[in-house]
Enzyme design. Sequence first.
Site, PDB file in Angstrom:
ATOM      1  N   GLY A 149       5.565 -30.857  22.358  1.00 45.71           N
ATOM      2  CA  GLY A 149       4.929 -29.588  22.082  1.00 45.71           C
ATOM      3  C   GLY A 149       5.126 -29.186  20.633  1.00 45.71           C
ATOM      4  O   GLY A 149       6.000 -29.699  19.929  1.00 45.71           O
ATOM      5  N   CYS A 150       4.311 -28.263  20.178  1.00 41.89           N
ATOM      6  CA  CYS A 150       4.368 -27.857  18.769  1.00 41.89           C
ATOM      7  C   CYS A 150       5.680 -27.150  18.456  1.00 41.89           C
ATOM      8  O   CYS A 150       6.410 -27.547  17.546  1.00 41.89           O
ATOM      9  CB  CYS A 150       3.161 -26.989  18.418  1.00 41.89           C
ATOM     10  SG  CYS A 150       2.879 -25.593  19.524  1.00 41.89           S
ATOM     11  N   TYR A 151       5.973 -26.086  19.195  1.00 40.21           N
ATOM     12  CA  TYR A 151       7.238 -25.389  18.954  1.00 40.21           C
ATOM     13  C   TYR A 151       8.440 -26.321  19.126  1.00 40.21           C
ATOM     14  O   TYR A 151       9.353 -26.304  18.293  1.00 40.21           O
ATOM     15  CB  TYR A 151       7.386 -24.206  19.906  1.00 40.21           C
ATOM     16  CG  TYR A 151       6.512 -23.006  19.613  1.00 40.21           C
ATOM     17  CD1 TYR A 151       6.611 -22.316  18.401  1.00 40.21           C
ATOM     18  CD2 TYR A 151       5.614 -22.510  20.553  1.00 40.21           C
ATOM     19  CE1 TYR A 151       5.832 -21.187  18.143  1.00 40.21           C
ATOM     20  CE2 TYR A 151       4.839 -21.387  20.313  1.00 40.21           C
ATOM     21  CZ  TYR A 151       4.955 -20.722  19.103  1.00 40.21           C
ATOM     22  OH  TYR A 151       4.198 -19.607  18.864  1.00 40.21           O
ATOM     23  N   MET A 312       6.079 -26.548   9.751  1.00 32.77           N
ATOM     24  CA  MET A 312       5.154 -27.679   9.867  1.00 32.77           C
ATOM     25  C   MET A 312       3.774 -27.161  10.233  1.00 32.77           C
ATOM     26  O   MET A 312       3.592 -25.986  10.528  1.00 32.77           O
ATOM     27  CB  MET A 312       5.660 -28.675  10.925  1.00 32.77           C
ATOM     28  CG  MET A 312       5.724 -28.068  12.301  1.00 32.77           C
ATOM     29  SD  MET A 312       5.908 -29.237  13.648  1.00 32.77           S
ATOM     30  CE  MET A 312       5.055 -28.284  14.927  1.00 32.77           C
TER      31      MET A 312
END
Lengths: 346, 346, 346, 346
Positions: A149-151, A312
């Site tokens: 996942g992104c987080y 990011m």
Amino acid sequence: MIKAGIIGSTGYAGQELVRLLMQHKDAEIVWYGSRSYIDQKYYDVFHNMFEIVDADCMDDNMEELAEKADVIFTATPQGLCSSLVSEEVLSKTKIIDLSADFRIKDADRYEEWYGIKHPSRDFIKEAVYGLCEINREDVKKARLIANPGCYPTCSILSIYPMAKEGLIDMDTIIIDAKSGTSGAGRGAKVNNLYCEVNENIKAYGVASHRHTPEIEDQLGYASEQQVVLNFTPHLVPMNRGILVSAYASLKEDVTYEKVKSIYDSYYKKEKFVRVLPENVCPETRWVEGSNYVDLNFKIDQRTGRIIMMGAMDNLVKGAAGQAVQNMNLMFGLPETEGLELVPMFP
Amino acid sequence: MIKAGIIGSTGYAGQELVRLLMQHKDAEIVWYGSRSYIDQKYYDVFHNMFEIVDADCMDDNMEELAEKADVIFTATPQGLCSSLVSEEVLSKTKIIDLSADFRIKDADRYEEWYGIKHPSRDFIKEAVYGLCEINREDVKKARLIANPGCYPTCSILSIYPMAKEGLIDMDTIIIDAKSGTSGAGRGAKVNNLYCEVNENIKAYGVASHRHTPEIEDQLGYASEQQVVLNFTPHLVPMNRGILVSAYASLKEDVTYEKVKSIYDSYYKKEKFVRVLPENVCPETRWVEGSNYVDLNFKIDQRTGRIIMMGAMDNLVKGAAGQAVQNMNLMFGLPETEGLELVPMFP
Amino acid sequence: MIKAGIIGSTGYAGQELVRLLMQHKDAEIVWYGSRSYIDQKYYDVFHNMFEIVDADCMDDNMEELAEKADVIFTATPQGLCSSLVSEEVLSKTKIIDLSADFRIKDADRYEEWYGIKHPSRDFIKEAVYGLCEINREDVKKARLIANPGCYPTCSILSIYPMAKEGLIDMDTIIIDAKSGTSGAGRGAKVNNLYCEVNENIKAYGVASHRHTPEIEDQLGYASEQQVVLNFTPHLVPMNRGILVSAYASLKEDVTYEKVKSIYDSYYKKEKFVRVLPENVCPETRWVEGSNYVDLNFKIDQRTGRIIMMGAMDNLVKGAAGQAVQNMNLMFGLPETEGLELVPMFP
Amino acid sequence: MIKAGIIGSTGYAGQELVRLLMQHKDAEIVWYGSRSYIDQKYYDVFHNMFEIVDADCMDDNMEELAEKADVIFTATPQGLCSSLVSEEVLSKTKIIDLSADFRIKDADRYEEWYGIKHPSRDFIKEAVYGLCEINREDVKKARLIANPGCYPTCSILSIYPMAKEGLIDMDTIIIDAKSGTSGAGRGAKVNNLYCEVNENIKAYGVASHRHTPEIEDQLGYASEQQVVLNFTPHLVPMNRGILVSAYASLKEDVTYEKVKSIYDSYYKKEKFVRVLPENVCPETRWVEGSNYVDLNFKIDQRTGRIIMMGAMDNLVKGAAGQAVQNMNLMFGLPETEGLELVPMFP
């Protein structure tokens, strides 16, 4: 030339995959899956692709796709990839799943946090958590990748060295994260309208966001203990970018130099992780469009805590870029191929 | 490997040149000129370049640079390049000037609109106006390129086919243009602060903007008559992008198909000009980060006018990208080298 | 105390009406109409109203409302107000319609541009076009107000003095307008998502936008001739604000002073119209949250044209503020009551 | 009518004071102090004030001002108010200082964090910390008000009930705050340019921001113990608004209902503090332009922590609005006078 199919190619992450793969010299896209836009030109949905992509959007047919593609990216809502995967499919092709279906090893835990039944528990064990900097060797051998996942990507990379080295009290971790709005997806919801997001910042999913167990699991593996932490995401009026500010109590007095040398030892060889010079805080503007994660930390002697920070691009390292990085590893290509994009500013 | 020097590398256009040249396989940067940041690490000014560019900023020494570089880009305020150019310099290197110094062939006209004295009138004649789509053959042979202005690039390409074909009344042209804020430069001015630009749109330089004569000259060459027109730029709260809406009266009844075939005949072979499908208006989001100009037009039968529209990224096709395109032509490289960047969305 | 009902209170214009009426000392809201949110607390839809508005959203019942309200505001899509109005309703209450239903006197023309059948043609004649600065006396006596469109309000006020005085060639008018995104409404559409609007500018409705006939009609009345013009709206990444840049050829040589004195003579007494000092261009940031329209003009001697510029807040003077201004006039209150809001910056 | 003078009227907070006081029925501005714009029309600096404020900007003369004004607002950098205050001045007028000069009771601590010498230590004791909800009675009697900082206002009000009731471990407080860019001031700095702030989020002043001791002091008074905490501010691409997410460990098991009743008991009578319904997170968009602080909290049973959240407009409740609220109290006016502004959305 790797033949790649994308299921869910008209979401923001799917479209970013298209952008990256169009600039990848050893891959070509053979399938633009999109339930919402079947038979429409892909460039009618995303005009940036006019004269670049001439293909039509196609239905999401995993069976047919498995015949045609060397790798399938699923950039779809939770539950879709896990309902389509099968031994037959995996015997013919590789899958990189950008959804959460295979990220949590404990299926009960997945079902509890995601509120849906997992339709293919058997494959959870096989799936490799595709955070390349940590699981590189396993990724190389994988058939099925759970793209992080992104987080979690930003959070885990920010905290990992301290957790692994046992320098922080794992019971004290608080992650306060901020994301651009592309992370909310391309669904037509009032809450994501321009006028609702612009000139606003809000927390959401407080104490209940689904990325929490994913972060806890990975930091648990690193620290070899069970981790329970606070994770609070916020929605920021910008298109791209994730910023993580993570707090933890230090278990012992450490100097800046000590911690810096630890971060350097973990990441110096990592092409996509940049440990910034002292006192330079990560900012999302410096990584936009690229696969970089920028990291730094600050020790607060007054409180005995360390603040670990990471920035990011949520669509690149947080989704499509990391997926391509995984693909590169799985097919024996240089890890950076197609990903040596210089961050675009402003 | 072409050795490139950049004078003015810490403005927005200069930094974009760095981004593009870092991804260009036949060029390398040998000089990061910047009066404001001499001896500082380039990445201290632009952290996106950390671990990508290790060089220091250097003084703007054209003499020394001419010895070292095959091509010099001057991304500087008006008057600088023209004060440094000399036969000696041009005998050793090529110059691509991103300022306005050599764009106007009539030096008096330049001085009138720019309010400064031109210090090297002799070189104006030699300089080639580097709008590759129009002056490609001359560019190939040039030593000194006047890289077109951002607004002119988008305006001229939008109107050029109609002007060249004599289909519009050249006395009726009105250009209403809109630009992102990077076009205003990186100088520390109150008017460009976030809170002053955000949530605002304004016109500026009404009936007096310096890009007016540049547009008039080029459309005059195309139509073989003197052109006087209205040009009104507006500042838009976004980082990048220029949108042009240009109006003119049609000299005769023309069909959509006729005009479409004209635009296609001018631009079909042009890699960086995309004539969009009918009824699809150009939008800046679809070209961001790329060297594309997207064009389209609409015929209004009610008023007998044509609305010609164009969108591009002001820092790429409107500045650094076009400069690289010129460089490619001057050095016999494929025109698209280093510029095949897929537009980034969102 | 005027009892006001709002049909369509949960759109952006409806909500702005609530904001303004809550701060109006002689009006109170008795009906928060909203089909989408019936029986929900109004503050659940708009949390800014928490502890300010305690009412529930109600169905859109014009009959019932006519009994309760002294004035009904319809902030609804085209076709709704005209389908609900009747002699019975108008015998009991006044209506201020923020939709386009009664703005165009020629019903055929309305139907042609709006693509729907007008259900109550008989009331078109009675309706007063509620641009107070021009039709003040008629507004005072009206039962049914056609509240002007946002673009028309700004466009007409910008051009009106020149049209009325016969100083411009009415066949040469080109209006290039730019609007913030609240003008696109609160419907859940992909095109209005944050990531689609942010970092973008686009034209839309080119040569076909529905506000065109409204502007043409009003400028036709002013100039006593039929007017056909070009109107091009653009979508700008900001919440509020409309900017108009209008072009026309001057019929004779005029000085700045002459035109200034004309604008002053038309607007000096107008509380909500500010003719700016020479060379100060209108900007949307300076009117945000207020009922002001800022105007200015520039004469271009080179082309013989005048550029007429206007800026206002589309939700205030362009919608809800103008509606309240009309209400004030209709009920014999001071025209500025509840509208003396100082523009909020930044 | 209260005669008010503003020193520093051309910063963002100063200009917001002008906006609020222009709409205050019992106050008038007699002095627009601004070193940078002496003798210029105030409306030349802020065109929103055209035809609203006709005055010129004047020098910052505290002596002269003390003769003319009943109250002086100093919206100036640290060190200015403290260098101008004197017994003579305070014998003639009241001062509301929006800078930090009198917020910290321990002068050594002030000098350490702010890096400047305090020129008038004697007045620190007298000054009242003007957080009306907590120090209302002292404010009423004060001659010299230390108007609280923006971050401290939001942080303290969010945490205060829990600190005062002894329900949280004061050693575990972590405050992660986010602010719009108007908080960075109107100085012409590269870092605050539109293109530098837009599409970016960053932390700054990590473990060293000057608002830290102010928050610690006030929470220390509430909890009657010394408090050391982490405070991390972030810069968000929006004009206005502060959001606070504060974390602390609960000292005992508490229910939602228990904590809700505590917050209600502290704030139910407070006009400008809104404790939101369960599960509704504060968002800055709902308070913009108003003097409200929106609060809520979430108990995380898994970690034993409470997340306390607050949102407000940094220029209103965080600066100018709170200053007016203090003025109202000091002059015996209704506390809400001139401050009953409905939040503006969108």
